[in-house]
Scaffold this active site. Structure first.
Site, mmCIF file in Angstrom:
data_model
loop_
_atom_site.group_PDB
_atom_site.id
_atom_site.type_symbol
_atom_site.label_atom_id
_atom_site.label_comp_id
_atom_site.label_asym_id
_atom_site.label_seq_id
_atom_site.Cartn_x
_atom_site.Cartn_y
_atom_site.Cartn_z
ATOM 1 N N CYS A 15 25.108 28.082 30.566
ATOM 2 C CA CYS A 15 25.732 29.788 30.476
ATOM 3 C C CYS A 15 24.926 30.759 31.343
ATOM 4 C CB CYS A 15 25.608 30.360 29.047
ATOM 5 S SG CYS A 15 23.767 30.118 28.435
ATOM 6 N N CYS A 18 21.359 31.122 30.619
ATOM 7 C CA CYS A 18 20.451 30.054 31.098
ATOM 8 C C CYS A 18 19.898 30.341 32.489
ATOM 9 C CB CYS A 18 21.163 28.685 31.326
ATOM 10 S SG CYS A 18 21.530 28.066 29.508
ATOM 11 N N ASP A 422 42.673 43.015 50.552
ATOM 12 C CA ASP A 422 43.162 42.844 51.816
ATOM 13 C C ASP A 422 44.325 42.919 52.183
ATOM 14 O OD1 ASP A 422 42.462 41.609 54.592
ATOM 15 O OD2 ASP A 422 43.329 39.730 53.893
ATOM 16 N N ASP A 614 42.366 36.668 50.999
ATOM 17 C CA ASP A 614 42.905 35.146 51.141
ATOM 18 C C ASP A 614 42.301 34.421 52.472
ATOM 19 O OD1 ASP A 614 44.052 36.418 53.221
ATOM 20 O OD2 ASP A 614 45.911 34.847 53.137
ATOM 21 N N ASP A 618 37.206 37.214 54.165
ATOM 22 C CA ASP A 618 37.045 37.994 53.020
ATOM 23 C C ASP A 618 36.099 37.466 51.974
ATOM 24 O OD1 ASP A 618 39.336 39.630 53.762
ATOM 25 O OD2 ASP A 618 40.650 38.066 53.203
#
Length: 727
Positions: A15, A18, A422, A614, A618
């Site tokens: 997690c 942690c 974008d 995409d 980016d």
């Protein structure tokens, strides 16, 4: 002082808490200048003084917390294999626990008063706890580091229920007086099974949506054509040296960064810039590794190779952004940090209070009340509040075509105040279309259109396809006397003795012997129709908005989320799309570094920032944003960097996801509210507050029943997410 920065895979983290624990420990080590640990990537990036410490000492410190760190040479493929192995193990443990927990629930509901049932429930529940043992080890690790989280809550609740039930089952004569004959196997088994199911679904979503950066090498060619003496030879790319002369034929990817020495071609640079339309390249222009030669033949001299290429530097930028991204601690983890110590303190005070002031039955009352407090306060409902909501939320979004990598994503998404989109591939389809045709002659427009359609009908160039699609079925085709295709330049044809040209700006300047095209103010990419003496028409292209893009912006505005475009495209192209989409703020001609700077600046102002994109360009911005959203058809790097993947590329799903995240947060808050109301009411009663006046003493088995009712109510509340409609 000799400092070095290394990346080390951290093992056995389950997690974000942690990761925070390991990060804190590493930062406290002598000689460590900086350390960041990402639960999402499973890695620690540590900068340290080699004279004061070394990787082995750092590993010892991490292992003391109950985790492990691989200090060998970082190998992404090896790390991926380890992740897949851990995922398969989690899947096996999850389904095994569900198989065992199901009969526990049935038997406990139907034969709860039969003595034999306990002897069947005990081994089944023991098996569930064995498969969920990582929850208990994680809780112990957090205790050693003086922290508490959801695993602490689950370990206390299920551990207490299991131990008390075991005592009642095998030693009824000794403990029946205090505990009654009721057992609590079903809440222990079901809570562990649910928590494991939540962890499994979360990990499955993350791995399905994630691809390692190694897959990006598919965007680079393995070989290159190098000029050696008088001949061209094919060599492995890693043998290319700066100064080598290379060739890129039509359809080839550019092997390394370089400068054009001969030829002309149209290069698709969308992988780096996000610009969907190809760019004309001629002698003296720069070309970059990974881009595609869509038309023409180029010779170029290598300037940057390997890790020095633009492509490699963008990947390094993403790695740095991902490793510096702070982990988000879940709401339930923050609550448990306060709740667990309070419950344990109340239990101890209850026992001591009744032991000293309980009269002749002091010990009996003290044991009964303290056990009742511990059972009634066992935070099963609190432990189920988040996992059950997340399980249902992940399942619902998956049906919509949205992959969510981790549970923290819903909490972040629910608080987004600013989103950057974008342009190419996110708001637009990446498919060129004709914007405007500008006429520079008195010739009939139909004749101009016929020339354009007839000249481009035989070409496979993406801009030619846009012309054909725009003019098809509108005008007649012409029969040319000659038709010649010039790679990287355009088309030359002869009709009724007149020679016509259609192609790039550079070609037009060469034929007309001019230095200006007077199109600087026009948006988009342009083709030119001209003769040897005059220009006839300028065809301006633009990218097209995706369906539902305008509706998506409208919904984001309704959510009071500020929307802006963050693009590498030209000013006019971005301004045009922003105007069509109804977006007032936009940033154009942004490099990956500039996109990253915009994200950091907005975050520094205290906003929760989302980024949707995409492309490889980016990747760094997606990783640095509080919430990264990738379009499913995008580059591997974008998908790797984001927490959410929109599989069908619909921008409307971005708005729907952010709206749904607020719904998820609302239900989690409702679950936590009712769980706490239950505890606030039940704990004083269990502690014996009404015993001196009314003689009311809550027995542990009734406390267990109340606990089970609270858990069921939370589960039923979370099921509402399963039937949420996004349309």
């Amino acid at each position: 002082m000799k400092t070095t920065k290394n990346t080390f895979p951290v093992l056995d983290m389950s997690c974000a808490a942690c990761a925070a624990t390991v990060e804190k420990e590493l930062r406290n080590q002598p000689g460590v200048k900086s350390a960041t640990v990402s639960y999402a990537s499973g890695c620690a990036v540590v900068e340290f003084d080699e004279e004061k410490t070394n990787p082995d000492q750092l590993r010892i410190a991490v292992r003391a917390l109950g985790y492990d760190m691989d200090t060998g040479e970082y190998n992404r493929r090896k790390h991926r294999e380890a992740e897949l192995k851990a995922y398969k193990n989690l899947r096996q443990r999850t389904f095994a626990s569900l198989i065992l927990a199901a009969p526990v629930m049935v038997i406990a509901m139907i034969w709860m008063h039969d003595t034999w049932a306990n002897y069947v429930l005990w081994p089944l529940t023991t098996g569930v706890i064995w498969f969920g043992r990582r929850i208990f080890t994680n809780a112990w690790k957090m205790t050693l580091s003086r922290q508490s989280g959801m695993d602490t809550l689950v370990a206390i609740s299920t551990g207490t229920a299991y131990v008390l039930s075991t005592l009642v089952t095998f030693f009824p004569s000794h403990f029946a007086e205090f505990l009654g004959h009721h057992t609590y196997y079903e809440p222990a088994a079901m809570v562990i099974a649910f928590v494991l199911l939540g962890k499994y679904l979360e990990e499955r979503s993350r791995l399905r949506a994630t691809d390692f950066l190694d897959t990006l090498t598919s965007n680079l060619p393995e070989t290159a054509l190098r000029l050696t003496g008088e001949t061209w030879e094919e060599i492995p790319v890693h043998l290319v040296q700066p100064g080598d002369v290379l060739m890129a034929r039509m359809g080839d990817r550019i092997a390394v960064d370089g400068q054009v020495t001969d030829g002309q071609a149209w290069i698709d640079e969308s992988i780096l810039t996000g610009e969907s339309l190809p760019v004309s390249k001629k002698t003296g222009d720069l070309v970059f590794a990974g881009t595609i030669n869509t038309d023409g033949i180029l010779q170029y001299r290598a300037t940057q190779t390997g890790s020095e290429s633009r492509f490699a530097k963008i990947i390094a930028l993403v790695e740095a952004a991902r490793s510096s991204k702070p982990s988000v601690q879940r709401l339930a983890d923050r609550i448990s940090a306060i709740f667990v110590p309070i419950v344990l303190s109340i239990t101890l005070l209850t026992f001591l209070g009744w032991w000293f002031f309980g009269g002749s039955d002091a010990f009996s009352i003290a044991l009964t009340t303290s056990l009742a407090v511990l059972v009634v306060a066992c935070p099963c409902a609190l432990g189920l509040a988040t996992p059950t909501a997340i399980v249902n939320a992940i399942g619902t979004t998956a049906k919509w075509g949205i992959l969510v990598k981790n549970a923290e994503t819903f909490e972040i998404a629910s608080r987004v105040s600013h989103i950057f989109l974008d342009k190419t591939g996110t708001l637009t389809s990446g498919t060129p279309a004709i914007d405007t045709i500008y006429y520079h002659t008195d010739a009939p427009k139909d004749f101009i259109h016929s020339l354009l359609l007839s000249m481009e009908s035989r070409s496979n160039h993406p801009l030619a396809k846009a012309i054909v699609q725009h003019l098809s079925n509108k005008v007649q085709l012409l029969n040319f006397d000659e038709w010649t295709y010039h790679p990287g330049r355009g088309i030359e044809s002869v009709y009724n003795g007149q020679r016509y040209y259609l192609g790039s700006e550079q070609w037009m300047k060469e034929i007309l012997n001019t230095s200006s095209s007077n199109t600087d103010a026009l948006a988009g990419t342009h083709f030119y129709l001209f003769t040897s003496s005059e220009r006839l028409a300028t065809i301006s292209f633009h990218d097209t908005l995706r369906p539902q893009a305008v509706e998506a912006i409208k919904e984001l505005n309704e959510l009071k989320i500020n929307v802006a475009i963050l693009s590498g495209d030209a000013d006019k192209a971005v301004e045009s799309i922003a105007r069509d989409a109804g977006i007032s703020e936009f940033h154009s001609q942004c490099s990956p570094e500039q996109k990253l700077e915009v994200i950091h600046q907005k975050k520094a102002e205290g906003h929760i920032v989302a980024m949707a994109g995409d492309g490889i360009n980016d990747g760094a911005a997606l990783a640095a944003a509080d919430l990264g959203i990738a379009m499913g058809s995008g580059a591997h790097l974008a998908i790797e960097s984001a927490q959410i993947v929109i599989k069908n590329d619909s921008p409307l799903l971005i708005a729907r996801m952010l709206r749904f995240a607020r719904r998820v947060r609302s239900i989690i808050y409702q679950n936590l509210f009712w769980a706490f109301i239950y505890n606030i009411i039940a704990i004083p009663i269990a502690a014996g507050i009404f015993y001196p006046t009314y003689g009311i003493l809550l027995q542990p088995h009734w406390a267990g029943a109340a606990m089970a009712f609270s858990s069921v109510s939370v589960v039923m509340s979370s099921l509402r997410l399963r039937y949420h409609k996004h349309m």
